[in-house]
Design a protein around this motif. Structure first.
Motif, PDB file in Angstrom:
ATOM      1  N   THR A 133       0.811  -1.221   0.000  1.00  0.00           N
ATOM      2  CA  THR A 133       0.000   0.000   0.000  1.00  0.00           C
ATOM      3  C   THR A 133       0.845   1.272   0.000  1.00  0.00           C
ATOM      4  N   MET A 155      -6.543   1.650  10.213  1.00  0.00           N
ATOM      5  CA  MET A 155      -7.519   0.563  10.314  1.00  0.00           C
ATOM      6  C   MET A 155      -8.096   0.531  11.724  1.00  0.00           C
ATOM      7  N   SER A 165     -11.789  -3.338   2.137  1.00  0.00           N
ATOM      8  CA  SER A 165     -10.814  -3.715   3.152  1.00  0.00           C
ATOM      9  C   SER A 165     -11.412  -4.761   4.090  1.00  0.00           C
ATOM     10  N   GLY A 225      -7.585  -0.623  -1.618  1.00  0.00           N
ATOM     11  CA  GLY A 225      -8.520  -1.705  -1.325  1.00  0.00           C
ATOM     12  C   GLY A 225      -8.260  -2.924  -2.195  1.00  0.00           C
ATOM     13  N   MET A 280      -5.179  -4.648  -0.904  1.00  0.00           N
ATOM     14  CA  MET A 280      -5.451  -5.406   0.314  1.00  0.00           C
ATOM     15  C   MET A 280      -6.157  -6.731   0.006  1.00  0.00           C
TER      16      MET A 280
END
Length: 251
Positions: free
Chosen positions: A85, A104, A208, A243, A246
């Protein structure tokens, strides 16, 4: 307190480690016992095991801190959570000229898992691994806006709403109204709520596995309403790419 399905001894050891991390200073056994609500003999057994395994260490003062094995796990966890990321954050920081952050949900707090700093002399820097309250940060409010109201109430009931600045929200009703606005317009603003003179725009990271948010932040003199109008679409594109990254990493 042990939750249903948890192994009590493991949960208690984690509670001790998290307390040592949260306090951030050498801590006596009596304080650990008082803060966790566990009996002193139990704390002594837990600490003895953690020291033997290298996750805690005893100082000459007979106080305790985190040990070297905790450092290794933290570093590896940080690399894994932020894996793939960071290039997206660096590109975002270059394009908008301000610092980019990825956070997060971590229990009842938000934790920063990746960051790319602005190249400007006056810039915002957030340490990876830092945990912050959700009600007074752009990333935190964005994360809360992805959750049902019952879960938001539970998080606030656990973490509280301590004001970081005079601009911070301090009541649950105000927070719920703010979350409704965030859902409606699709982004959050931290207008000096975490740090005076700093403004932040944040958007959700779609897909996510854990509720996450991407933000851009800087001095309020540069991060203006006009800046936000230009930044939010770019933020959304970057969040979509994060996203996808992930999801790919999870698979």
């Amino acid at each position: 307190m042990t939750r249903p399905g948890e192994v009590q001894s493991v949960a208690r050891a984690i509670d001790v480690l998290e307390l040592l991390a949260d306090l951030g200073r050498p801590t006596a056994l009596s304080e650990i016992s008082e803060e966790t609500g566990l009996p002193l003999p139990t704390i002594h057994r837990l600490i003895r095991t953690l020291v033997a395994r290298g996750y805690a260490r005893q100082l000459p003062s007979r106080r305790y801190t985190l040990g070297p094995r905790a450092v290794r796990i933290g570093e590896v966890a940080g690399r894994q959570l932020g894996a793939g990321t960071r290039p997206h954050l660096e590109r975002l920081a270059r394009e908008l000229g301000e610092s980019a952050n990825l956070a997060m949900l971590d229990g009842d707090m938000a934790v920063y898992v990746a960051q790319a700093s602005s190249t400007q002399s006056m810039r915002m820097f957030t340490e990876v691994g830092r945990r912050v309250h959700c009600h007074c940060t752009g990333v935190g409010k964005t994360i809360l806006a992805q959750l049902p109201s019952e879960q938001v109430r539970a998080i606030i009931g656990s973490a509280g709403m301590p004001p970081a600045t005079p601009s911070s929200l301090t009541t649950l009703d105000d927070l719920l109204a703010e979350l409704a606005l965030i859902r409606s317009r699709g982004y959050a603003i931290d207008d000096g709520e975490q740090e005076l003179g700093v403004r932040c725009f944040a958007v959700a990271v779609p897909g996510s596995p854990t509720p996450a948010a991407l933000s851009i932040s800087g001095p309020e003199t540069r991060v203006t309403a006009d800046f936000g109008e230009n930044a939010v679409p770019i933020l959304r594109d970057a969040a979509a790419a994060v996203g996808e990254q992930m999801l790919g990493s999870a698979g």
